[in-house]
Design a protein around this motif. Structure first.
Motif, mmCIF file in Angstrom:
data_model
loop_
_atom_site.group_PDB
_atom_site.id
_atom_site.type_symbol
_atom_site.label_atom_id
_atom_site.label_comp_id
_atom_site.label_asym_id
_atom_site.label_seq_id
_atom_site.Cartn_x
_atom_site.Cartn_y
_atom_site.Cartn_z
ATOM 1 N N VAL A 73 0.870 -1.176 0.000
ATOM 2 C CA VAL A 73 0.000 0.000 0.000
ATOM 3 C C VAL A 73 0.906 1.225 0.000
ATOM 4 O O VAL A 73 1.847 1.318 0.791
ATOM 5 C CB VAL A 73 -0.930 0.025 1.231
ATOM 6 N N HIS A 74 0.628 2.135 -0.916
ATOM 7 C CA HIS A 74 1.441 3.343 -1.015
ATOM 8 C C HIS A 74 0.526 4.562 -0.898
ATOM 9 O O HIS A 74 -0.551 4.600 -1.493
ATOM 10 C CB HIS A 74 2.173 3.369 -2.361
ATOM 11 N N ILE A 75 0.951 5.541 -0.121
ATOM 12 C CA ILE A 75 0.218 6.805 -0.012
ATOM 13 C C ILE A 75 1.051 7.887 -0.704
ATOM 14 O O ILE A 75 2.195 8.142 -0.319
ATOM 15 C CB ILE A 75 -0.010 7.193 1.457
ATOM 16 N N ASP A 76 0.474 8.509 -1.721
ATOM 17 C CA ASP A 76 1.153 9.586 -2.435
ATOM 18 C C ASP A 76 0.842 10.902 -1.723
ATOM 19 O O ASP A 76 -0.233 11.479 -1.893
ATOM 20 C CB ASP A 76 0.668 9.623 -3.887
ATOM 21 N N LEU A 77 1.784 11.362 -0.917
ATOM 22 C CA LEU A 77 1.541 12.564 -0.110
ATOM 23 C C LEU A 77 1.498 13.828 -0.965
ATOM 24 O O LEU A 77 1.004 14.860 -0.506
ATOM 25 C CB LEU A 77 2.603 12.681 0.984
ATOM 26 N N HIS A 125 -10.362 3.444 8.564
ATOM 27 C CA HIS A 125 -9.551 2.226 8.647
ATOM 28 C C HIS A 125 -8.349 2.444 9.573
ATOM 29 O O HIS A 125 -7.188 2.404 9.140
ATOM 30 C CB HIS A 125 -9.095 1.800 7.247
ATOM 31 N N PRO A 126 -8.635 2.614 10.869
ATOM 32 C CA PRO A 126 -7.534 2.828 11.809
ATOM 33 C C PRO A 126 -6.661 1.589 11.994
ATOM 34 O O PRO A 126 -5.572 1.690 12.556
ATOM 35 C CB PRO A 126 -8.257 3.197 13.119
ATOM 36 N N GLU A 127 -7.157 0.434 11.506
ATOM 37 C CA GLU A 127 -6.324 -0.762 11.585
ATOM 38 C C GLU A 127 -5.181 -0.708 10.568
ATOM 39 O O GLU A 127 -4.201 -1.447 10.690
ATOM 40 C CB GLU A 127 -7.189 -2.023 11.355
ATOM 41 N N LEU A 128 -5.303 0.157 9.571
ATOM 42 C CA LEU A 128 -4.292 0.249 8.516
ATOM 43 C C LEU A 128 -3.543 1.573 8.490
ATOM 44 O O LEU A 128 -2.387 1.619 8.081
ATOM 45 C CB LEU A 128 -4.961 0.067 7.138
ATOM 46 N N LYS A 134 0.176 1.935 9.034
ATOM 47 C CA LYS A 134 0.596 1.265 10.253
ATOM 48 C C LYS A 134 1.164 -0.104 9.904
ATOM 49 O O LYS A 134 0.829 -0.679 8.873
ATOM 50 C CB LYS A 134 -0.594 1.069 11.190
ATOM 51 N N ALA A 135 1.994 -0.599 10.761
ATOM 52 C CA ALA A 135 2.463 -1.970 10.571
ATOM 53 C C ALA A 135 1.266 -2.889 10.709
ATOM 54 O O ALA A 135 0.571 -2.881 11.703
ATOM 55 C CB ALA A 135 3.518 -2.308 11.616
#
Ligand code: SF4
Length: 64
Positions: free
Chosen positions: A3-7, A20-23, A35-36
């Motif tokens: 999973v990649h977040i493009d800031l 999705h606080p689990e991720l 998150k890990a």
């Protein structure tokens, strides 16, 4: 799965870490960070795909 977040695209709207606080979580700087988590888990993959679908900036990429 990666999973990649493009800031550069991210609006800092917060849907990813609210839904999705689990991720995802918010960093001290206000940026979403991954998150890990066990990204080989099928349920986690579904959650990541859902987060990518609702991200208003199209900033979350899910790859195999
Ligand atoms: S949902 Fe998308 S735009 Fe909003 S904080 Fe998360 S990555 Fe950024």
């Amino acid at each position: 799965m990666k999973v990649h977040i493009d800031l550069d695209k991210c609006y800092r709207s917060g849907e990813c870490y609210y839904n999705h606080p689990e991720l995802f979580e918010m960093s001290d700087a206000g940026d979403p960070v991954l998150k890990a988590a066990d990204l080989t888990d099928a349920a986690m993959r579904l959650h990541a795909e859902q987060a990518a679908e609702v991200c208003p900036a199209g900033a979350i990429l899910v790859e195999d």
